[in-house]
Design a protein around this motif. Structure first.
Motif, PDB file in Angstrom:
ATOM      1  N   ALA A  56       0.841  -1.204   0.000  1.00 24.24           N
ATOM      2  CA  ALA A  56       0.000   0.000   0.000  1.00 24.24           C
ATOM      3  C   ALA A  56       0.875   1.252   0.000  1.00 24.24           C
ATOM      4  O   ALA A  56       0.554   2.243  -0.666  1.00 24.24           O
ATOM      5  CB  ALA A  56      -0.931  -0.013   1.208  1.00 24.24           C
ATOM      6  N   GLY A  57       1.972   1.214   0.734  1.00 20.31           N
ATOM      7  CA  GLY A  57       2.904   2.339   0.718  1.00 20.31           C
ATOM      8  C   GLY A  57       3.507   2.557  -0.661  1.00 20.31           C
ATOM      9  O   GLY A  57       3.702   3.703  -1.088  1.00 20.31           O
ATOM     10  N   LEU A  58       3.789   1.470  -1.366  1.00 21.14           N
ATOM     11  CA  LEU A  58       4.298   1.608  -2.736  1.00 21.14           C
ATOM     12  C   LEU A  58       3.248   2.225  -3.651  1.00 21.14           C
ATOM     13  O   LEU A  58       3.577   3.033  -4.519  1.00 21.14           O
ATOM     14  CB  LEU A  58       4.743   0.237  -3.266  1.00 21.14           C
ATOM     15  CG  LEU A  58       5.991  -0.351  -2.606  1.00 21.14           C
ATOM     16  CD1 LEU A  58       6.221  -1.770  -3.074  1.00 21.14           C
ATOM     17  CD2 LEU A  58       7.204   0.511  -2.891  1.00 21.14           C
ATOM     18  N   TYR A  59       1.984   1.853  -3.457  1.00 16.06           N
ATOM     19  CA  TYR A  59       0.918   2.476  -4.236  1.00 16.06           C
ATOM     20  C   TYR A  59       0.854   3.976  -3.954  1.00 16.06           C
ATOM     21  O   TYR A  59       0.625   4.771  -4.859  1.00 16.06           O
ATOM     22  CB  TYR A  59      -0.440   1.847  -3.922  1.00 16.06           C
ATOM     23  CG  TYR A  59      -0.656   0.477  -4.508  1.00 16.06           C
ATOM     24  CD1 TYR A  59      -0.135   0.121  -5.743  1.00 16.06           C
ATOM     25  CD2 TYR A  59      -1.409  -0.469  -3.831  1.00 16.06           C
ATOM     26  CE1 TYR A  59      -0.333  -1.125  -6.275  1.00 16.06           C
ATOM     27  CE2 TYR A  59      -1.618  -1.724  -4.353  1.00 16.06           C
ATOM     28  CZ  TYR A  59      -1.083  -2.049  -5.574  1.00 16.06           C
ATOM     29  OH  TYR A  59      -1.292  -3.282  -6.103  1.00 16.06           O
ATOM     30  N   LEU A  60       1.027   4.345  -2.707  1.00  4.01           N
ATOM     31  CA  LEU A  60       0.983   5.757  -2.350  1.00  4.01           C
ATOM     32  C   LEU A  60       2.130   6.525  -3.003  1.00  4.01           C
ATOM     33  O   LEU A  60       1.957   7.672  -3.421  1.00  4.01           O
ATOM     34  CB  LEU A  60       1.017   5.919  -0.831  1.00  4.01           C
ATOM     35  CG  LEU A  60       0.591   7.258  -0.282  1.00  4.01           C
ATOM     36  CD1 LEU A  60      -0.827   7.582  -0.717  1.00  4.01           C
ATOM     37  CD2 LEU A  60       0.694   7.272   1.223  1.00  4.01           C
ATOM     38  N   LEU A  61       3.292   5.892  -3.114  1.00  3.57           N
ATOM     39  CA  LEU A  61       4.411   6.539  -3.798  1.00  3.57           C
ATOM     40  C   LEU A  61       4.130   6.740  -5.289  1.00  3.57           C
ATOM     41  O   LEU A  61       4.695   7.636  -5.911  1.00  3.57           O
ATOM     42  CB  LEU A  61       5.689   5.708  -3.630  1.00  3.57           C
ATOM     43  CG  LEU A  61       6.333   5.753  -2.260  1.00  3.57           C
ATOM     44  CD1 LEU A  61       7.522   4.802  -2.195  1.00  3.57           C
ATOM     45  CD2 LEU A  61       6.770   7.163  -1.912  1.00  3.57           C
ATOM     46  N   LEU A  62       3.252   5.903  -5.847  1.00  6.61           N
ATOM     47  CA  LEU A  62       2.883   6.040  -7.257  1.00  6.61           C
ATOM     48  C   LEU A  62       1.709   7.003  -7.457  1.00  6.61           C
ATOM     49  O   LEU A  62       1.198   7.129  -8.564  1.00  6.61           O
ATOM     50  CB  LEU A  62       2.500   4.668  -7.831  1.00  6.61           C
ATOM     51  CG  LEU A  62       3.639   3.674  -7.979  1.00  6.61           C
ATOM     52  CD1 LEU A  62       3.094   2.305  -8.347  1.00  6.61           C
ATOM     53  CD2 LEU A  62       4.622   4.155  -9.025  1.00  6.61           C
ATOM     54  N   TYR A  63       1.269   7.653  -6.373  1.00 10.19           N
ATOM     55  CA  TYR A  63       0.140   8.574  -6.388  1.00 10.19           C
ATOM     56  C   TYR A  63      -1.167   7.877  -6.770  1.00 10.19           C
ATOM     57  O   TYR A  63      -2.080   8.512  -7.297  1.00 10.19           O
ATOM     58  CB  TYR A  63       0.387   9.768  -7.318  1.00 10.19           C
ATOM     59  CG  TYR A  63       1.601  10.560  -6.935  1.00 10.19           C
ATOM     60  CD1 TYR A  63       1.566  11.396  -5.834  1.00 10.19           C
ATOM     61  CD2 TYR A  63       2.782  10.465  -7.658  1.00 10.19           C
ATOM     62  CE1 TYR A  63       2.688  12.130  -5.460  1.00 10.19           C
ATOM     63  CE2 TYR A  63       3.901  11.179  -7.289  1.00 10.19           C
ATOM     64  CZ  TYR A  63       3.851  12.003  -6.191  1.00 10.19           C
ATOM     65  OH  TYR A  63       4.960  12.718  -5.825  1.00 10.19           O
ATOM     66  N   ALA A  64      -1.257   6.582  -6.513  1.00 14.08           N
ATOM     67  CA  ALA A  64      -2.490   5.838  -6.766  1.00 14.08           C
ATOM     68  C   ALA A  64      -3.239   5.753  -5.437  1.00 14.08           C
ATOM     69  O   ALA A  64      -3.206   4.742  -4.742  1.00 14.08           O
ATOM     70  CB  ALA A  64      -2.171   4.457  -7.326  1.00 14.08           C
ATOM     71  N   LYS A  65      -3.916   6.847  -5.101  1.00 15.50           N
ATOM     72  CA  LYS A  65      -4.576   6.938  -3.792  1.00 15.50           C
ATOM     73  C   LYS A  65      -5.710   5.939  -3.651  1.00 15.50           C
ATOM     74  O   LYS A  65      -5.936   5.398  -2.572  1.00 15.50           O
ATOM     75  CB  LYS A  65      -5.084   8.365  -3.572  1.00 15.50           C
ATOM     76  CG  LYS A  65      -3.959   9.371  -3.451  1.00 15.50           C
ATOM     77  CD  LYS A  65      -4.508  10.773  -3.406  1.00 15.50           C
ATOM     78  CE  LYS A  65      -4.317  11.344  -4.782  1.00 15.50           C
ATOM     79  NZ  LYS A  65      -4.682  12.717  -4.936  1.00 15.50           N
ATOM     80  N   THR A  66      -6.412   5.677  -4.731  1.00 15.07           N
ATOM     81  CA  THR A  66      -7.513   4.716  -4.668  1.00 15.07           C
ATOM     82  C   THR A  66      -6.993   3.314  -4.375  1.00 15.07           C
ATOM     83  O   THR A  66      -7.535   2.608  -3.525  1.00 15.07           O
ATOM     84  CB  THR A  66      -8.293   4.723  -5.991  1.00 15.07           C
ATOM     85  OG1 THR A  66      -8.720   6.055  -6.260  1.00 15.07           O
ATOM     86  CG2 THR A  66      -9.486   3.802  -5.926  1.00 15.07           C
ATOM     87  N   LEU A  67      -5.954   2.912  -5.073  1.00 16.18           N
ATOM     88  CA  LEU A  67      -5.375   1.586  -4.816  1.00 16.18           C
ATOM     89  C   LEU A  67      -4.816   1.500  -3.400  1.00 16.18           C
ATOM     90  O   LEU A  67      -4.907   0.454  -2.747  1.00 16.18           O
ATOM     91  CB  LEU A  67      -4.283   1.277  -5.840  1.00 16.18           C
ATOM     92  CG  LEU A  67      -4.755   0.975  -7.245  1.00 16.18           C
ATOM     93  CD1 LEU A  67      -3.569   0.758  -8.166  1.00 16.18           C
ATOM     94  CD2 LEU A  67      -5.672  -0.217  -7.268  1.00 16.18           C
TER      95      LEU A  67
END
Length: 164
Positions: A41-52
């Motif tokens: 989830a932290g990696l998703y946040l780094l990709l600016y994919a807030k929904t994921l």
């Protein structure tokens, strides 16, 4: 700072995955999987994919892992009944996907790196929320009623099991 966070989240995800397959007690494996899911989830946040990111935290690290731990506790799974001795052939069979993954990673590294940038608004939750509400709201409510009925059934079964 992003590289530091990426390396740490990646390291935690790998450690969690290794803990999942190496701990003998199932509850420790489940906790390791939670660590891995939160790191992803932290990696998703780094990709600016807030929904994921939100889906990963709420659905996977939250609901599914709570359900898994509940099932482990309900069936009272013992750790000594899970450990198996592996033969040499089984170890080779398990190593084969690692070799294929290494080959694919090498092939992917050879690809050119000129990818398009995601458009503005990518990963926003508002369009997804509107789509789900207007197109799948009724189905969502029916599933929530079904899950509530299943929970009531489990409680009734467990109450009858404890009385007899």
């Amino acid at each position: 700072m992003e590289n530091f966070l990426f390396i740490n989240f990646s390291f935690l995800a790998i450690l969690g995955a290794l803990g999942l397959i190496s701990f003998k007690a199932p509850i420790h494996g489940a906790l390791s999987m939670i660590v891995s899911l939160v790191a992803i989830a932290g990696l998703y946040l780094l990709l600016y994919a807030k929904t994921l990111f939100l889906i990963q935290i709420v659905v996977y690290a939250g609901a599914i892992m709570v359900l898994s731990v509940f099932v482990m506790m309900f069936f009272n799974i013992k750790s000594d009944s899970l450990w198996a001795k592996f033969s040499f052939i089984q170890i080779i069979q398990a190593a084969l996907p690692l070799v294929v993954f290494g080959f694919l990673a090498y092939w992917l590294a050879l690809m050119p790196g000129n990818f398009e940038v995601a458009p503005d608004g990518f990963g926003e939750i508002a369009p997804l929320g509107k789509y789900l509400f207007f197109n799948w709201g009724f189905s969502f409510e029916m599933i929530s009623l079904l899950l509530t009925a299943a929970l009531i059934g489990v409680v009734a079964i467990l109450k009858g099991k404890n009385n007899g």
